[in-house]
Design a protein around this motif. Structure first.
Motif, short mmCIF file in Angstrom:
data_model
loop_
_atom_site.label_atom_id
_atom_site.label_comp_id
_atom_site.label_asym_id
_atom_site.label_seq_id
_atom_site.Cartn_x
_atom_site.Cartn_y
_atom_site.Cartn_z
N ASN A 109 38.36 0.28 5.33
CA ASN A 109 38.42 -0.71 6.37
C ASN A 109 40.23 -1.02 6.18
OD1 ASN A 109 35.52 -0.19 7.91
ND2 ASN A 109 35.17 -1.58 6.47
N LEU A 110 40.69 -1.66 6.79
CA LEU A 110 41.62 -2.57 6.58
C LEU A 110 41.20 -4.58 7.17
CD1 LEU A 110 44.79 0.04 7.19
CD2 LEU A 110 44.80 -1.44 5.32
N GLU A 111 41.83 -5.60 6.32
CA GLU A 111 41.73 -6.13 6.52
C GLU A 111 43.18 -7.37 6.47
OE1 GLU A 111 38.30 -8.42 3.87
OE2 GLU A 111 36.97 -6.18 4.47
N LEU A 112 42.99 -8.73 7.00
CA LEU A 112 44.46 -9.39 6.40
C LEU A 112 44.97 -9.16 4.91
CD1 LEU A 112 45.81 -11.11 8.45
CD2 LEU A 112 44.33 -12.85 7.31
N TRP A 113 45.81 -8.56 5.63
CA TRP A 113 47.31 -9.07 4.12
C TRP A 113 46.73 -8.00 2.79
CZ3 TRP A 113 50.74 -11.34 5.26
CH2 TRP A 113 50.82 -12.32 5.87
N VAL A 171 49.24 -2.15 1.82
CA VAL A 171 49.16 -0.79 2.55
C VAL A 171 50.76 0.34 2.59
CG1 VAL A 171 47.01 -0.83 3.71
CG2 VAL A 171 49.51 -1.10 4.75
N ARG A 172 50.56 1.74 2.13
CA ARG A 172 51.57 2.30 1.72
C ARG A 172 51.84 3.11 3.84
NH1 ARG A 172 53.32 4.07 -3.41
NH2 ARG A 172 51.84 2.97 -4.65
N ALA A 213 53.81 -2.27 3.46
CA ALA A 213 53.47 -3.05 3.75
C ALA A 213 52.48 -4.25 3.30
CB ALA A 213 53.29 -2.43 5.03
N ARG A 214 52.57 -5.44 4.27
CA ARG A 214 50.88 -5.52 3.80
C ARG A 214 50.60 -5.99 5.45
NH1 ARG A 214 48.96 -7.88 -0.73
NH2 ARG A 214 50.12 -8.19 -1.76
N PHE A 215 49.43 -5.55 5.86
CA PHE A 215 48.48 -5.19 7.45
C PHE A 215 47.90 -6.78 7.79
CE2 PHE A 215 44.46 -3.86 9.40
CZ PHE A 215 45.33 -3.03 10.20
N VAL A 216 48.56 -6.97 8.97
CA VAL A 216 47.45 -8.56 9.62
C VAL A 216 47.26 -7.46 10.81
CG1 VAL A 216 49.05 -10.32 11.14
CG2 VAL A 216 49.87 -9.49 8.61
N PRO A 217 45.96 -7.82 11.22
CA PRO A 217 45.22 -7.53 12.60
C PRO A 217 45.97 -8.37 13.40
CG PRO A 217 43.89 -8.48 10.64
CD PRO A 217 44.84 -8.28 9.92
N LEU A 218 45.57 -7.79 14.16
CA LEU A 218 45.97 -8.70 16.19
C LEU A 218 44.64 -8.27 16.43
CD1 LEU A 218 49.45 -7.89 16.79
CD2 LEU A 218 48.77 -9.30 15.21
N ARG A 221 48.46 4.72 4.24
CA ARG A 221 48.07 5.49 3.41
C ARG A 221 47.39 3.84 2.39
NH1 ARG A 221 49.73 10.31 -0.36
NH2 ARG A 221 47.32 10.65 -0.28
N THR A 222 46.85 4.43 1.64
CA THR A 222 46.06 3.08 0.31
C THR A 222 47.09 2.76 -0.56
OG1 THR A 222 44.37 3.79 -0.55
CG2 THR A 222 43.26 2.83 1.02
N TYR A 223 46.97 2.01 -1.16
CA TYR A 223 48.31 1.64 -2.25
C TYR A 223 48.16 2.63 -3.42
CZ TYR A 223 50.22 -1.20 -5.81
OH TYR A 223 51.48 -1.24 -6.99
N SER A 224 46.42 2.15 -3.65
CA SER A 224 46.02 2.44 -5.38
C SER A 224 44.40 3.07 -4.88
CB SER A 224 46.02 2.06 -6.39
OG SER A 224 45.98 3.27 -7.39
#
Length: 627
Positions: A285-289, A292-293, A303-308, A340-343
């Motif tokens: 899952n992707l959460e705030l901050w 990610v690639r 990038a940093r992921f910011v869900p809206l 994609r995930t960072y690592s």
């Protein structure tokens, strides 16, 4: 379709490079390391002709999981994908990842190629085919043809060529008109020529001599030479693999991740508002901050992921998110991307850019979420209406809308006509305004003028200059808005004064007596009227009544003198009659024809100059331009 780019995809060692060699005769593994290891590391390029005579460009992308980012670069501009599955192994991890990536990037045309069939018996091939059919069921690949081949013996190659040929008939032709765009996947130096770049031309056409721009570095350049399929050409068209020799640029200043485009057509940004589709069964899952690639075009950026509208975006779900990038990229709205995930690097989702130039905003802002919902649907009218509503300017021109939304002027004008009929927007000579903004401005202007009427009941209206000072709008926009409100019978414009449409000055008995007295006095005194002080005698009511008559039956010549409008018209007629037989008018001549004195004659003539009836030249006047 005349220009087709075919991409190969699939798990490592499922025969992509060998298949391309069988189709084209070209070996796409050119690096020593690739030949030694027997796998593709970088992108390979080839071309071949179909039975119909159409020429196809081919991008051979690496299948190994370590080189997925190279595969993503190769996916740019692909029209048709050959998804390879080894007849001995069936669906493998990279088969699934490649299929997910290509679907997220919006590729719609697939052919499943079962390879190495000479190495598997018929019963096993049947099981693999069932595995493939199960895998593609319920996905964008469902219904794709499945062709069995062996690239070494060339069994099934002719059938594959015919299937490709038929499939290309269903692929929409890319537009060769409009702005140019080529996402660069390689840049290198050629001795004697300079910098050469390669990529798939996805928009427009490029000709030798064209002046273009390299993004995001803002480098202006010129096209020196073009090659398509190793042949020099004067023009390359959308859908073609292209090598371009550029001037005024060093190879170290350009490379993968850059774009070659028409100047002023891409947006440089560190932030994107997007719609993201998460891949099913990724377990992530992707959460705030979350870091990610992000892959878009040929760029890879952190990038940093910011869900809206929520706190988390779960696997398999779809939602809006802001991506805050660590490097600047150049993109357009509706560009596709992969996440994609960072690592470790795992493909977990992808999506579409809805706003390539957003601001930081509250994650639960209903206005922003509604805007993104409208943009995700992509309806022409809704997009235009929403763009006009949220634009910083009140009035937006059709040209600006077309440029911002990357639509043709014809499309935009057609949608605007429908929006006008629906009264979703209104039009002025300075542009279009959304009905919500129109109502807001209308209410605010009406409130200001109504307040003015309450304070100054005997004044016919508020001056335009005073009214515009109350609002933060440029004069052209404001004048256009006032004119629109006048047409819609919200306001009334009389000369330089603006009032509520149904407003009229109402006099009580005492005020009416003063009105009649002032008008009678000015008519009788004609060209030698009393001064304002003499006319009103310091009487407050008389002063208020005189103010109400200005611009109506009374004309103010200067601080001290007013005359009746009929007196001015009489003077104007005398002047025009004079010019029927004369080219010049002296002040003394005007004084004599009106029976006035210099004290009155000069200000009357000066008013005529302003009105365009006369024009002063040295010590005399000639006929003005406004008559």
């Amino acid at each position: 379709m005349s220009n087709v780019i075919i991409g190969t995809a699939g798990h490592i060692d499922h025969g992509k490079t060998t298949l391309i060699k069988a189709l084209s005769g070209i070996e796409t593994d050119t690096m020593t390391e690739e030949k030694e290891r027997g796998i593709s590391i970088n992108l390979g390029f080839a071309y071949f002709d179909l039975p119909s005579g159409k020429r196809c460009g081919v991008v051979d992308v690496p299948g190994h999981e370590k080189f997925i980012k190279n595969m993503l670069v190769g996916a740019v501009g692909i029209n048709l994908v050959l998804l390879l599955v080894d007849a001995r192994e069936g669906i493998m991890p990279q088969t699934k990842e490649h299929a997910d990536i290509l679907s997220l990037l919006g590729v719609e045309n697939f052919i499943i190629v079962m390879t190495k069939i000479d190495l598997a018996d018929e019963d096993y091939r049947t099981l693999v085919r069932e595995d493939i059919e199960s895998f593609i069921k319920g996905t964008p690949l469902e219904g794709s043809p499945i062709v069995e081949v062996d690239s070494v013996s060339r069994k099934g190659i002719d059938e594959l060529l015919h299937v490709i040929d038929k499939k290309t008939d269903d692929i929409a032709e890319l537009k060769n008109s409009g702005n140019v765009r080529l996402n660069i996947d390689r840049a290198f130096q050629v001795k004697g020529f300079g910098t050469v770049i390669t990529g798939t031309l996805t928009e427009g056409k490029i000709s030798v001599g064209d002046e273009l721009e390299v993004y995001p570095h803002d480098i202006k350049t010129k096209v020196r030479n073009i090659q398509v399929h190793k042949q020099d050409v004067k023009t390359a068209y959308a859908g073609q693999r292209t090598a371009i020799n550029l001037t005024n640029i060093k190879v170290e200043d350009i490379g993968r991740g850059c774009s070659l485009a028409t100047p002023g057509t891409l947006t440089k940004t560190y932030m994107l508002d997007t719609e993201v589709q998460m891949i099913k069964n990724s377990g992530i899952n992707l959460e705030l901050w979350d870091r990610v690639r992000v892959y878009t075009g040929t760029s890879e950026v952190m990038a940093r992921f910011v869900p809206l509208g929520g706190d988390v975006l779960e696997e398999g779900s779809k939602g809006f998110a802001q991506l805050r990038l660590e490097e600047e990229i150049a993109v357009k709205n509706y560009d596709k991307f992969i996440i994609r995930t960072y690592s470790p690097m795992i493909t977990i989702g992808g999506g579409v850019i809805l706003d390539c130039n957003p601001k930081k905003h509250n994650r639960f802002n209903d206005e922003i979420l509604n805007k993104l919902k409208i943009q995700s649907k992509g309806s022409g009218k809704d997009l235009i209406a929403n763009y006009i509503l949220l634009n910083q300017q009140y009035l937006v021109t059709a040209d600006k809308i077309a440029k911002a939304l990357e639509k043709s002027s014809e499309e935009v004008l057609k949608d605007l006509d429908e929006l006008l009929e629906e009264k979703t927007v209104y039009v002025t000579k300075e542009g279009y305004i959304h009905s919500k903004k129109y109502e807001d401005v209308s209410e605010r202007i009406a409130a200001v003028i109504s307040d003015y009427h309450n304070k100054f009941k005997l004044k016919k209206g508020m001056s335009k200059a005073e009214l515009i000072s109350k609002f933060k709008m440029n004069q052209k926009e404001f004048a256009a808005m006032v004119e629109l409100l006048s047409v819609n019978k919200v306001l009334k414009i009389e000369g330089n004064f603006v009032s509520i449409f149904d407003f009229s000055v109402k006099y009580d008995d005492k005020q009416m007596q003063e009105k009649k007295r002032i008008e009678k006095t000015l008519l009788e005194s004609a060209f030698t009227p009393p001064t304002i002080k003499e006319l009103t005698k310091g009487n407050k009511v008389a002063n208020e009544v005189l103010d109400s008559l200005l611009g109506d039956t009374v004309i103010r010549l200067n601080e001290d003198i007013v005359i009746h409008v009929r007196t001015f018209d009489e003077a104007k007629n005398k002047v025009l009659k004079h010019f029927e037989g004369n080219k010049k008018l002296l002040l003394s001549e005007f004084r004599d024809m009106t029976g006035s004195t210099r004290k009155y004659a000069l200000p009357i003539l000066e008013y005529m100059d302003k009105a365009g009836v006369t024009k002063r030249v040295e010590d005399y006047r000639v006929k003005g331009n406004e008559v």
